[in-house]
Write a protein that holds these residues in place. Structure first.
Motif, mmCIF file in Angstrom:
data_model
loop_
_atom_site.group_PDB
_atom_site.id
_atom_site.type_symbol
_atom_site.label_atom_id
_atom_site.label_comp_id
_atom_site.label_asym_id
_atom_site.label_seq_id
_atom_site.Cartn_x
_atom_site.Cartn_y
_atom_site.Cartn_z
ATOM 1 N N GLN A 108 -59.823 26.593 20.743
ATOM 2 C CA GLN A 108 -61.248 26.493 21.085
ATOM 3 C C GLN A 108 -62.110 26.744 19.852
ATOM 4 O O GLN A 108 -63.028 25.978 19.548
ATOM 5 N N ALA A 109 -61.800 27.822 19.162
ATOM 6 C CA ALA A 109 -62.585 28.186 17.983
ATOM 7 C C ALA A 109 -62.547 27.064 16.956
ATOM 8 O O ALA A 109 -63.576 26.721 16.350
ATOM 9 N N GLU A 110 -61.385 26.455 16.797
ATOM 10 C CA GLU A 110 -61.281 25.382 15.804
ATOM 11 C C GLU A 110 -62.157 24.197 16.194
ATOM 12 O O GLU A 110 -62.834 23.606 15.352
ATOM 13 N N GLU A 112 -64.852 24.269 18.002
ATOM 14 C CA GLU A 112 -66.257 24.610 17.807
ATOM 15 C C GLU A 112 -66.622 24.641 16.330
ATOM 16 O O GLU A 112 -67.737 24.282 15.949
ATOM 17 N N MET A 113 -65.661 25.034 15.515
ATOM 18 C CA MET A 113 -65.950 25.033 14.086
ATOM 19 C C MET A 113 -66.072 23.606 13.565
ATOM 20 O O MET A 113 -66.841 23.339 12.635
ATOM 21 N N ASP A 114 -65.304 22.704 14.159
ATOM 22 C CA ASP A 114 -65.432 21.298 13.775
ATOM 23 C C ASP A 114 -66.847 20.789 14.042
ATOM 24 O O ASP A 114 -67.490 20.205 13.162
ATOM 25 N N ALA A 116 -69.489 22.550 14.501
ATOM 26 C CA ALA A 116 -70.434 23.300 13.680
ATOM 27 C C ALA A 116 -70.501 22.707 12.275
ATOM 28 O O ALA A 116 -71.583 22.490 11.727
ATOM 29 N N GLU A 117 -69.329 22.432 11.721
ATOM 30 C CA GLU A 117 -69.305 21.858 10.370
ATOM 31 C C GLU A 117 -69.996 20.506 10.345
ATOM 32 O O GLU A 117 -70.765 20.198 9.426
ATOM 33 N N ARG A 119 -72.367 19.448 12.236
ATOM 34 C CA ARG A 119 -73.826 19.622 12.293
ATOM 35 C C ARG A 119 -74.388 20.087 10.962
ATOM 36 O O ARG A 119 -75.465 19.666 10.541
ATOM 37 N N CYS A 120 -73.648 20.950 10.297
ATOM 38 C CA CYS A 120 -74.079 21.395 8.972
ATOM 39 C C CYS A 120 -74.169 20.207 8.023
ATOM 40 O O CYS A 120 -75.151 20.044 7.294
ATOM 41 N N ARG A 121 -73.143 19.381 8.029
ATOM 42 C CA ARG A 121 -73.109 18.263 7.082
ATOM 43 C C ARG A 121 -74.220 17.260 7.381
ATOM 44 O O ARG A 121 -74.826 16.692 6.461
ATOM 45 N N ALA A 123 -77.104 17.999 8.732
ATOM 46 C CA ALA A 123 -78.347 18.621 8.289
ATOM 47 C C ALA A 123 -78.491 18.485 6.775
ATOM 48 O O ALA A 123 -79.572 18.178 6.258
ATOM 49 N N LEU A 124 -77.378 18.662 6.059
ATOM 50 C CA LEU A 124 -77.408 18.515 4.604
ATOM 51 C C LEU A 124 -77.734 17.082 4.211
ATOM 52 O O LEU A 124 -78.521 16.831 3.287
#
Lengths: 142, 142
Positions: A108-110, A112-114, A116-117, A119-121, A123-124
């Motif tokens: 699950q955490a992985e 969600e981190m995917d 999250a990453e 969305r970060c990219r 935004a960048l």
DNA sequence: GATAAAGTTTACGTAAACGTAAAGTAAATT
DNA sequence: AATTTACTTTACGTTTACGTAAACTTTATC
């Protein structure tokens, strides 16, 4: 090339990157049982293995008490008492269930981190676009 | 069939099997930010998600402080500041490394549990054999 | 023989994550 | 109106896992 069989407290502490205080504490709590030469502790390779298990347990979120329980149970199985053996088997089952839960949690955490990453990219990338637009508009203005 | 959007403290506590004390503590530490109607806390579905994340984090061995750090960072990424975004990415990388370590730990633990279980079963089989032999010798003696 | 280096025990201190009263408020029920 | 029920704040207590300092011994080095 025999394995080294004894270790000083600072050797173990250095190898596993813990303080000697921690090692002594683990002994105090009954998780390690080093021999003694006079007052000085002499750790066996069995102690070394147990220390490794303690630390792995910690990384997995196990308390020292839980780990000690496992150690004690495991020692008791060596006596071969049937009741203890059966208890050990059910405890192993429970631990397996815990591990399954942890694997699920990690998966699950992985995921969600995917996201999250991602969305970060995004935004960048947006920020980059704006920068470029601003540059071209500056060129046009010049 | 809209999702329920607000929750009382005891609803959340019951759903996730924690005490209200814990929930209040998590708020105190800045991990939850429920609205208020008068003094009474009103939790949103966002709070509910965060509580779920907190508990998963605990199962994975994360401290509340670590989880809070992630929450805060995630909130900051919403502002879109480039520096924060990059920091978030590196932290995500670190967490991934942690997860890899945990997966290794789990795999190791599973292997050792396999051999442990095997040894238990062997020991039990040995006990069974002895029992049977004793019975046959008793029969012969009778 | 002094002195450093590595070990020891004893013991008080601390951060994290709550538990556990104590005492009060606010709304709903009898 | 009185009481139950669900909340609240304040605050001291507890367990875990060590940190840290003090005072001491033993072994190696200059």
């Amino acid at each position: 090339m025999a394995e080294k069989t004894t270790y000083s407290i600072s050797e173990l502490a250095k190898e596993f990157d813990v303080t000697t205080r921690s090692v002594r504490f683990y002994e105090d709590q009954g998780l390690l049982k080093p021999a003694r030469r006079g007052q000085t502790r002499i750790f066996s390779s069995k102690d070394r293995v147990r220390l490794k298990l303690i630390l792995r347990g910690k990384r997995m979120g196990f308390s020292l008490a839980e780990t000690k329980e496992l150690f004690d149970l495991w020692d008791e199985t060596l006596t071969g008492n049937e009741k203890q053996l059966l208890k050990m088997l059910t405890i192993l089952d429970n631990k397996r269930a815990q591990l399954e839960q942890q694997k699920n949690d990690i998966a699950q955490a992985e995921m969600e981190m995917d996201t999250a990453e991602a969305r970060c990219r995004e935004a960048l990338a947006d920020l980059q676009e704006r920068k470029e637009k601003q540059q071209t508009s500056e060129q046009a203005g010049a």
